[in-house]
Design a protein around this motif. Structure first.
Motif: not given
Length: 228
Positions: A106-111
């Motif tokens: 996901s491009a929105g994953w914050d790690g």
């Protein structure tokens, strides 16, 4: 013993993937995601699923603190504890790995991977003392419920549900404090991949849950929390 190893490995992977996955993928924001209540239920339901699906093989401990409590409570031997703990840690790492592969798409994953922590910058920003007390007390209570629900004379068909609901209730109370561990394996899995603060804070989620589980086992062995 090989079957028990596999059952504990798979069960712990289920716990991490479902519980942490709910936090990472489904979201902690109650407006656009499932919220803290949903995450709490995901952890509890994961326990219920593993308990009924794999419990007949190994008892579905899925947690080194639970296995330590069972050891000190006279339920299992030292060799079984070692096998269970190894399987649980490996299962948690595998569950976190699967979650990492999914989340990183996901491009929105914050790690994040639902890792445990405390202090500045982590959820409710509770301090070290709060984290230690919460994890110790809640693990003691959790393992006490498990030993009680699985003792001779207890309604066996209800044990998995009672244990899962207890874990859900613990999460409802404490997600803001530490993200809720009460399980060293559950903390190790995500920390391995997240690194940084998650690894630095990991000792709290090893020491406090193991101490709480050990006390629960000792108290149960002494008969103070046993029906007989």
């Amino acid at each position: 013993m090989a079957k028990k190893f596999i059952a504990e490995l798979l069960g712990t992977a289920i716990l991490v993937l479902f519980g942490c996955g709910a936090a990472v993928i489904a979201g902690a924001d109650g407006t656009t995601g499932i919220g803290l209540t949903g995450i709490s239920l995901a952890f509890g339901l994961a326990i219920v699923a593993a308990a009924y699906g794999l419990g007949p093989i190994s008892g579905a401990h899925l947690n080194p603190a639970v296995s330590l409590g069972a050891l000190l409570g006279g339920r299992i031997g030292g060799g079984t504890f070692a096998v269970y703990a190894a399987a649980q840690v490996i299962g948690a790492i595998l569950g976190a790995l699967v979650l990492y592969i999914i989340a990183s798409g996901s491009a929105g994953w914050d790690g994040g991977l639902g890792q445990n922590g405390y202090g500045a910058g982590y959820l409710g920003e509770y301090g070290l003392a709060s984290a230690l007390v919460f994890e110790f007390v809640m693990t003691f209570l959790f393992v006490t419920v498990i030993l009680g629900a699985t003792q001779a004379g207890a309604p066996a068909a209800m044990a998995g549900l009672a244990i899962g609901l207890t874990l859900a209730a613990i999460h409802l109370v404490g997600i803001k404090v530490t993200g809720v561990s009460v399980n060293p394996a559950r903390s190790i899995g995500p920390a391995v991949f997240v690194g940084g603060k998650a690894l630095a804070d990991l000792w709290v989620f090893l020491v406090a849950p193991l101490a709480g589980g050990a006390l629960a086992g000792i108290v149960h062995k002494a008969g103070l929390t046993r029906a007989d």
